[in-house]
Design an enzyme around this catalytic site. Structure first.
Site, mmCIF file in Angstrom:
data_model
loop_
_atom_site.group_PDB
_atom_site.id
_atom_site.type_symbol
_atom_site.label_atom_id
_atom_site.label_comp_id
_atom_site.label_asym_id
_atom_site.label_seq_id
_atom_site.Cartn_x
_atom_site.Cartn_y
_atom_site.Cartn_z
ATOM 1 N N ARG A 108 42.583 35.420 40.811
ATOM 2 C CA ARG A 108 41.942 36.585 41.452
ATOM 3 C C ARG A 108 43.006 37.330 42.236
ATOM 4 N NH1 ARG A 108 36.595 37.234 45.219
ATOM 5 N NH2 ARG A 108 35.688 37.084 43.146
ATOM 6 N N HIS A 142 35.877 42.485 36.525
ATOM 7 C CA HIS A 142 35.310 41.238 37.076
ATOM 8 C C HIS A 142 34.423 40.620 35.979
ATOM 9 C CE1 HIS A 142 34.271 38.257 39.856
ATOM 10 N NE2 HIS A 142 33.503 38.910 40.698
ATOM 11 N N GLN A 183 31.692 37.841 36.471
ATOM 12 C CA GLN A 183 30.482 38.324 37.154
ATOM 13 C C GLN A 183 29.511 38.928 36.135
ATOM 14 O OE1 GLN A 183 29.710 38.354 40.687
ATOM 15 N NE2 GLN A 183 27.706 38.843 39.837
ATOM 16 N N ASP A 231 26.972 47.510 44.680
ATOM 17 C CA ASP A 231 28.154 46.768 45.134
ATOM 18 C C ASP A 231 28.601 47.421 46.439
ATOM 19 O OD1 ASP A 231 30.399 45.142 45.309
ATOM 20 O OD2 ASP A 231 31.484 46.099 43.655
HETATM 21 N N1 NVA Z 1 33.923 45.454 44.288
HETATM 22 C C1 NVA Z 1 33.955 44.247 45.078
HETATM 23 C C2 NVA Z 1 33.411 43.110 44.275
HETATM 24 C C3 NVA Z 1 33.344 41.798 45.020
HETATM 25 C C4 NVA Z 1 32.806 40.681 44.163
HETATM 26 C C5 NVA Z 1 35.366 43.966 45.543
HETATM 27 O O1 NVA Z 1 36.277 44.030 44.727
HETATM 28 O O2 NVA Z 1 35.553 43.697 46.733
HETATM 29 N N1 CP Z 2 30.664 38.090 43.429
HETATM 30 C C1 CP Z 2 31.806 37.490 43.778
HETATM 31 O O1 CP Z 2 32.794 37.512 43.069
HETATM 32 O O2 CP Z 2 31.763 36.853 44.971
HETATM 33 P P1 CP Z 2 33.023 36.220 45.738
HETATM 34 O O3 CP Z 2 33.903 37.381 46.160
HETATM 35 O O4 CP Z 2 32.430 35.492 46.891
HETATM 36 O O5 CP Z 2 33.752 35.323 44.797
#
Ligand code: NVA
Ligand code: CP
Length: 331
Positions: free
Chosen positions: A108, A135, A138, A233
Site C-alpha cells: 500500500r 484500490h 476493495q 468515500d
Molecule cells: N480514498 C481513500 C480510500 C481509503 C480506503 C484514501 O485513499 O484515503
Molecule cells: N477500506 C480500506 O482500505 O480501509 P483501510 O484504509 O482501513 O485499510
C-alpha cells in the site's frame, strides 16, 4: 478454459478478464461459507507473506493478516518507518530481497508504478493494497457485498459514486464496473471532471464496449435515478489533507443525505462506503476541521446507520475477498 491464477500479481482489475474476476468472487463466497461453518482448509501452510504499508490502514492490513493466518501462512508487517525501502534501499532491490523470503507481497502506498515495479522484480505475486489511483481489493469486496444484497446479476446493477470522482476509489470502480458489464456513474462537480485521466476513461470505455458496461461522468442529479448503490468515500484521501477547504467547497453538494438517497427513486438502494468514513464528529480530524469551520462529513449519520447501509458487511468481506486473492495466486 479453466481459470488458473497461480503466480499472478493482483495490481488492478484491468489485468483480469471478467471470468477471472468471477472466479475470485466465487472463491470468496465459498471461503466465507467455509469460515462460517468453522472450516479452514489451511491451504497456505508453509507459506509466508509480507505486508508493506507506506500509508495507514485498519481493514486492509487486518484482512491480509487474518486471511493468511486462517489458512496457515506466516505474516510479516512492515511500515515505512521500519524498513529500508525507499530510504536506504531501492524498490527494485527491496523486491528482489523480499521475493527470496516470501511467497507473496502486499503493498500500500502512493504511486501505482511502485506496486508495478515490485511485481516486475519480486518473482512472486504482488497484491495492490491501495495506491493513489486504484484500490482493487476493495472493489472485489464491494462486488461480493452487492451480490449478497442485490437480487440481480452484477451486469444489471447501477453504482453511483458521489464525491471526489478523481480519487482511487472512483477509478477502481470504473475498472470494476467496466469489467463486470455494470453501469457506473461518477457523480461529482464539473471542476473535478477536468482532472480525470482521459487515458483511463478511454481504456474503460474500450472494455465497456466488450462487456456491455456503461461508464458515465456526470454532475446532473438526474444521473443518479435508478441507482442500486450509492457509494461514498472521504473527500480528501490519505496525503491530500491540505485540500480539505477546497474539497468541502466543491463536494458539499454531493454529500450523501437522505434526500440524495430518496432521489434515486429506489427504496432498496444500498449505501456503501469503503471506510473509514466521516459521518459524525467522533474523530479528531472531523472535530478539528469543524473547529476551523469545515464540515468534512461525506455522508450523514442517518444514512450511514440506515437499514440500507451495508458498510460493515463490506468491511467483513475485505477479509474473505483478500483471502480469495491470496489463495488463488499462491496456494
Ligand atoms: N480514498 C481513500 C480510500 C481509503 C480506503 C484514501 O485513499 O484515503
Ligand atoms: N477500506 C480500506 O482500505 O480501509 P483501510 O484504509 O482501513 O485499510
Amino acid at each position: 478454459m479453466a481459470v488458473n491464477l497461480k503466480g499472478r500479481s493482483f495490481l488492478t482489475l484491468m489485468d483480469f478478464t471478467p471470468e477471472e474476476i468471477r472466479y475470485m468472487l466465487d472463491l470468496a463466497h465459498d471461503l466465507k461459507s467455509k469460515k462460517r461453518a468453522g472450516i479452514n482448509n489451511r491451504v497456505l501452510e508453509g507459506k509466508n507473506i509480507v505486508l508493506l504499508f507506506e500509508k495507514t490502514s485498519t481493514r486492509t492490513r487486518c484482512a491480509f493478516e487474518v486471511a493468511a493466518m486462517d489458512e496457515g501462512a506466516g505474516v510479516t508487517f512492515l511500515d515505512s518507518g521500519s524498513s529500508q525501502m525507499g530510504k536506504k534501499e531501492s524498490m527494485e532491490d527491496t523486491a528482489k530481497v523480499l521475493g527470496r523470503f516470501y511467497d507473496g507481497i502486499e503493498y500500500r502506498g502512493f504511486d501505482q508504478e511502485v506496486v508495478e515495479g515490485l511485481a516486475k522484480y519480486a518473482g512472486v505475486p504482488v497484491w495492490n493494497g491501495l495506491t493513489d489511483v486504484d484500490h482493487p481489493t476493495q472493489i472485489l469486496a464491494d462486488l461480493m457485498t452487492i451480490e449478497e444484497h442485490c437480487a440481480k446479476p452484477l451486469n444489471r446493477v447501477k453504482v453511483v459514486f458521489s464525491g471526489d470522482i478523481r480519487n482511487n476509489m472512483s477509478y477502481a470502480w470504473m475498472y470494476g464496473c467496466a469489467k463486470m458489464g455494470m453501469h457506473y456513474v461518477a457523480y461529482g462537480p464539473e471542476e473535478l471532471m477536468a482532472e480525470l485521466d482521459q487515458d483511463v476513461i478511454a481504456k474503460v470505455q474500450e472494455v465497456a464496449k466488450e462487456t456491455g458496461a456503461t461508464i458515465e461522468v456526470s454532475s446532473d442529479p438526474k444521473s443518479i435515478v435508478g441507482a442500486d448503490v450509492i457509494y461514498a468515500d472521504v473527500w480528501a484521501s490519505m496525503g491530500e489533507e491540505a485540500e480539505i477547504p477546497e474539497r468541502v467547497r466543491l463536494l458539499t453538494p454531493f454529500k450523501v443525505t437522505e434526500e440524495l438517497m430518496a432521489s434515486t427513486g429506489n427504496p432498496d438502494c444500498l449505501f456503501m462506503h469503503c471506510l473509514p468514513s466521516f459521518h459524525d464528529f467522533e474523530t479528531k480530524m472531523a472535530q478539528s476541521q469543524k473547529e476551523l469551520g469545515y464540515d468534512i462529513r461525506e455522508v450523514t449519520d442517518e444514512v450511514f446507520r440506515s437499514k440500507n447501509s451495508v458498510v460493515f458487511d463490506e468491511a467483513e468481506n475485505r477479509m474473505h475477498t483478500i483471502k480469495a486473492v491470496i489463495v488463488a495466486t499462491i496456494a
